[in-house]
Design an enzyme around this catalytic site. Structure first.
Site: not given
Ligand code: NAP
Length: 482
Positions: A179, A181, A254, A288
């Protein structure tokens, strides 16, 4: 212009077929640089996901039993399909996500590198024969695919975050239910189109768009899904870890980061400023592993800030498809509001704007590349991910103080330090409580190294040999009576 439209699939891929949502409902996808709707994707939910899991579970035995070199060959083809279509896939990525085209091309290329790496690593997924303590016994350790893998990925690297998960899963024989975003679904659906093109068997790759809760709910509930790999916020990651308990799934997480970037007085300041720019402003600060906090030794503070401001001023802001643009828009207005809140909080507590500090004149979700000085540990951006183009500069006096401030966070993903002193390098590298440390390096991601975090930044590793182990179960066989 490329043929990016060819890769824009406005359907989900389930059990080898392109389907609409059962409800017929769709979700608009917009270009964050222009606000324009570029297409729609199905608003799928639980029922479609259940069918995808059925298809994946049915495909698992044959896929796991496929000749190793046939599986490897499919990955080679997948790598080539990515690179043959790099320009079009990159343009699609830029249009739905906003990052500069050069960065998008780089993202497709690194994704292809992950595919190639795991094609190579699949051939080295070796077991062991361990010396037994008594004669007449043999001890074997073998490795086996975990089974169906559920994957949930974020919008900031809509293609390569899937590459790191899909490639190792397919390498060892695990079917995929993914899936992507909702903000950036086309780059995720493109993986299904690529898998179809290179000839993966039906049911091996399934990609669905729609309600995160409904799709993830089905993935978490079904016992056939033996592993879940998630990249995204720590908040959602924690919820998924809780949900994984009922069926005791293997999980890889993550999650968020809050990377410190340490600049010591013995550093090459030009190299540090260069590293700061790529580490901070790549993807408009929406990564990130982005430097979130710059800790600079007091004696070189002014000199470093001057260089940082000078280089930051050169960054051209605009639509990622325009030539020379180094910084695209933020993903949406909520992201802009969050950056503004963090800046207001910092200014209220005494930080100063050295450059930028507000929305860009282009309007929409464009924000000025910003440098703040006078940052302190009580400001919100010392604790939270900024996820925008803001570089807060803190000062420190001693090495111990710098390491303590860097570790003063619940996160532990990436960290960076600039120093030319060997002893200091070792002390800092050992002292930083992070999964990854860049010494004199602002960009550290590579398929050959284990990417991942500690503490609230997650568990599991992507890339390297460890990234394959996460998709394998280990079996021990004791053979007696020999
Ligand atoms: P997010 O809100 O956690 O979303 C990530 C994915 O989870 C999306 O597919 C989202 O679907 C889905 N999701 C949202 N709510 C869910 C729920 N209740 N149950 C199951 N799935 C759910 O994160 P984001 O804002 O997209 O991404 C930014 C975050 O990702 C940052 O914290 C960043 O640090 C982190 N990140 C980490 C890494 C890493 O490798 N450590 C890499 C990149 C990003 P929808 O899109 O439909 O909401």
């Amino acid at each position: 212009m490329t043929d990016w439209q060819n890769w824009k699939r406005e359907a989900n891929f389930v059990g080898g077929a392109w389907i609409k949502a059962d409800s017929g409902k769709t979700i608009d996808v917009t270009n964050p640089a222009t606000g324009e709707v570029i297409g729609t994707v199905p608003a799928s939910g639980e029922a479609e996901t259940m069918r995808a899991i059925d298809a994946a579970a049915a495909a698992f035995p044959d896929f796991a039993a496929m000749d190793l070199m046939s599986r490897v060959g499919l990955l080679w083809k997948l790598h080539d399909a990515l690179m043959d279509n790099q320009a079009a896939l990159a343009e699609l990525l830029t249009i739905e996500m906003g990052k500069p085209l050069a960065e998008a091309k780089g993202e497709i290329a690194i994704g292809a590198q992950y595919v190639r790496w795991f094609a190579e690593e699949a051939r080295r997924a070796k077991g062991e024969i361990v010396p037994a303590g008594v004669n007449g016994r043999r001890i074997l350790v073998t490795k086996h695919p975990v089974g169906v893998v559920g994957m949930i990925t974020p919008w900031n690297f809509p293609s390569s975050m899937l590459a790191r998960k899909i490639a190792p899963a397919l390498a060892v024989g695990c079917p995929v239910v993914a899936k992507p975003a909702t903000a950036t679904p086309f780059s995720g659906l493109a993986w299904a189109a690529l898998a179809e093109e290179v000839g993966y068997p039906s049911g091996v790759v399934n990609v669905l768009t729609g309600s995160a809760r409904a799709i993830a709910g089905a993935i978490m509930e079904r016992p056939e899904v033996r592993k879940v790999t998630f990249t995204g916020s720590t908040e959602v990651g924690k919820e998924l870890i809780r949900q994984s308990a009922d069926t005791v799934k293997k999980v890889s997480m993550e999650l968020g980061g809050n990377a410190p970037f340490l600049v010591f007085e013995d550093a090459d300041l030009d190299a540090a400023a260069e590293g700061a720019i790529v580490s901070k402003y790549r993807n408009s600060g929406q990564t990130c592993v982005c430097a979130n906090r710059f800790y600079v030794q007091a004696s070189v503070h002014d000199a470093f800030v001057e260089k940082l401001v000078e280089k930051t001023r050169e960054l051209k802001v605009g639509d990622g498809r325009e030539e020379g643009v180094a910084q695209g828009p933020l993903i949406d207005l909520d992201a802009v509001a969050k950056v503004e809140e963090l800046l207001d909080d910092a200014k209220g507590k005494g930080a100063q704007v050295a450059l930028g500090g507000s929305r860009h004149q282009l309007g929409g979700t464009f924000f000025q590349p910003t440098v703040m000085t006078g940052a302190t540990q009580d400001m919100d951006f010392a604790r939270e991910e900024i996820f925008g183009p803001v570089a807060p500069v803190f000062t420190f006096e001693t090495e111990q103080e710098a390491i303590a401030m860097a570790n003063d966070t619940v996160f532990g993903l990436a960290s960076y330090a600039y120093t030319r002193d060997l002893g200091r390098t070792m002390r800092v590298m050992e002292g930083l409580q992070y999964g990854q440390v860049g010494i004199n390096a602002g960009v550290i991601t590579t398929e050959v190294a284990p990417f991942g975090g500690v503490k609230d930044s997650g568990m599991g590793r992507e890339g390297s040999k460890y990234g394959l182990d996460d998709y394998l179960n280990v079996k021990y066989i004791a053979m007696g009576g020999i």
